[in-house]
Design a protein around this motif. Sequence first.
Motif, short mmCIF file in Angstrom:
data_model
loop_
_atom_site.label_atom_id
_atom_site.label_comp_id
_atom_site.label_asym_id
_atom_site.label_seq_id
_atom_site.Cartn_x
_atom_site.Cartn_y
_atom_site.Cartn_z
N SER A 54 0.81 -1.22 0.00
CA SER A 54 0.00 0.00 0.00
C SER A 54 0.84 1.27 0.00
N GLY A 55 2.10 1.14 0.42
CA GLY A 55 2.92 2.33 0.57
C GLY A 55 2.64 3.10 1.84
N ALA A 56 1.80 2.56 2.70
CA ALA A 56 1.49 3.24 3.96
C ALA A 56 2.76 3.41 4.78
N THR A 57 2.90 4.55 5.41
CA THR A 57 4.10 4.85 6.19
C THR A 57 3.74 5.16 7.63
N TYR A 58 4.69 4.94 8.50
CA TYR A 58 4.52 5.14 9.93
C TYR A 58 5.80 5.78 10.46
N TYR A 59 5.64 6.73 11.39
CA TYR A 59 6.79 7.46 11.91
C TYR A 59 6.72 7.60 13.42
N ALA A 60 7.90 7.66 14.01
CA ALA A 60 7.99 8.02 15.42
C ALA A 60 7.82 9.54 15.52
N ASP A 61 7.27 9.99 16.61
CA ASP A 61 7.06 11.43 16.80
C ASP A 61 8.37 12.21 16.72
N SER A 62 9.46 11.59 17.14
CA SER A 62 10.75 12.28 17.19
C SER A 62 11.29 12.64 15.81
N VAL A 63 10.80 11.97 14.77
CA VAL A 63 11.33 12.23 13.42
C VAL A 63 10.26 12.65 12.43
N LYS A 64 9.02 12.63 12.84
CA LYS A 64 7.93 12.99 11.93
C LYS A 64 8.12 14.42 11.44
N GLY A 65 8.00 14.59 10.13
CA GLY A 65 8.19 15.90 9.54
C GLY A 65 9.62 16.18 9.12
N ARG A 66 10.55 15.38 9.60
CA ARG A 66 11.97 15.57 9.23
C ARG A 66 12.50 14.40 8.42
N PHE A 67 12.07 13.19 8.75
CA PHE A 67 12.52 12.00 8.05
C PHE A 67 11.40 11.48 7.15
N THR A 68 11.81 10.90 6.03
CA THR A 68 10.83 10.32 5.10
C THR A 68 11.32 8.95 4.66
N ILE A 69 10.47 7.96 4.81
CA ILE A 69 10.79 6.62 4.35
C ILE A 69 10.13 6.42 2.99
N SER A 70 10.84 5.73 2.12
CA SER A 70 10.29 5.45 0.80
C SER A 70 10.81 4.10 0.33
N ARG A 71 10.24 3.60 -0.73
CA ARG A 71 10.64 2.30 -1.26
C ARG A 71 11.13 2.47 -2.69
N GLY A 72 12.00 1.55 -3.06
CA GLY A 72 12.47 1.55 -4.43
C GLY A 72 11.47 0.86 -5.33
N ASN A 73 11.75 0.84 -6.60
CA ASN A 73 10.86 0.19 -7.56
C ASN A 73 10.82 -1.32 -7.33
N ARG A 108 5.43 -0.54 14.71
CA ARG A 108 6.44 0.14 15.51
C ARG A 108 7.11 -0.77 16.53
N LEU A 109 6.68 -2.01 16.60
CA LEU A 109 7.20 -2.92 17.62
C LEU A 109 8.49 -3.57 17.17
N ARG A 110 9.54 -3.34 17.88
CA ARG A 110 10.86 -3.88 17.54
C ARG A 110 10.84 -5.40 17.45
N ASN A 111 10.14 -6.04 18.36
CA ASN A 111 10.14 -7.50 18.41
C ASN A 111 9.41 -8.15 17.22
N GLU A 112 8.72 -7.37 16.42
CA GLU A 112 8.04 -7.93 15.25
C GLU A 112 9.01 -8.14 14.08
N TYR A 113 10.20 -7.58 14.18
CA TYR A 113 11.15 -7.64 13.08
C TYR A 113 12.19 -8.73 13.35
N ASP A 114 12.45 -9.54 12.31
CA ASP A 114 13.32 -10.71 12.48
C ASP A 114 14.68 -10.54 11.81
#
Length: 126
Positions: A54-73, A108-114
């Motif tokens: 979907s391209g949906a993005t999620y940010y921590a409050d500490s970086v919202k508005g300053r950092f941008t995550i994106s995906r390649g093709n 946002r949960l660290r333990n969800e990532y392997d």
Amino acid sequence: VQLQAFGGGLVQAGGSLRLSCAASGRTFSSNIMGWFRRAPGKEREFLAAIRWSSGATYYADSVKGRFTISRGNAKNTAYLQMNSVKPEDTAVYYCAAPDHIIGWGKERLRNEYDYWGQGTQVTVSS
């Protein structure tokens, strides 16, 4: 699956930096990729995540508005554009991906990532 993060370095406060993460290995079937960081003396914290479909993005409050995550093709590359960096952004930055489907609300949960990349150092000078 191997993840490799690169693009870190030394940058002045107020400047910009772009991190990249590339996934390789067996078929990469993760539905999401995330970025985390670990500053000296602190725990690893969530920064941003992006869902491939979907391209949906999620940010921590500490970086919202300053950092941008994106995906390649291709579904194996993600980026983290860091703008208006601050000295407190100094940390080792990691990209991560799960080996299962991460449900809504758990991005946002660290333990969800392997799978984790080796990390890339970002140092912001004042």
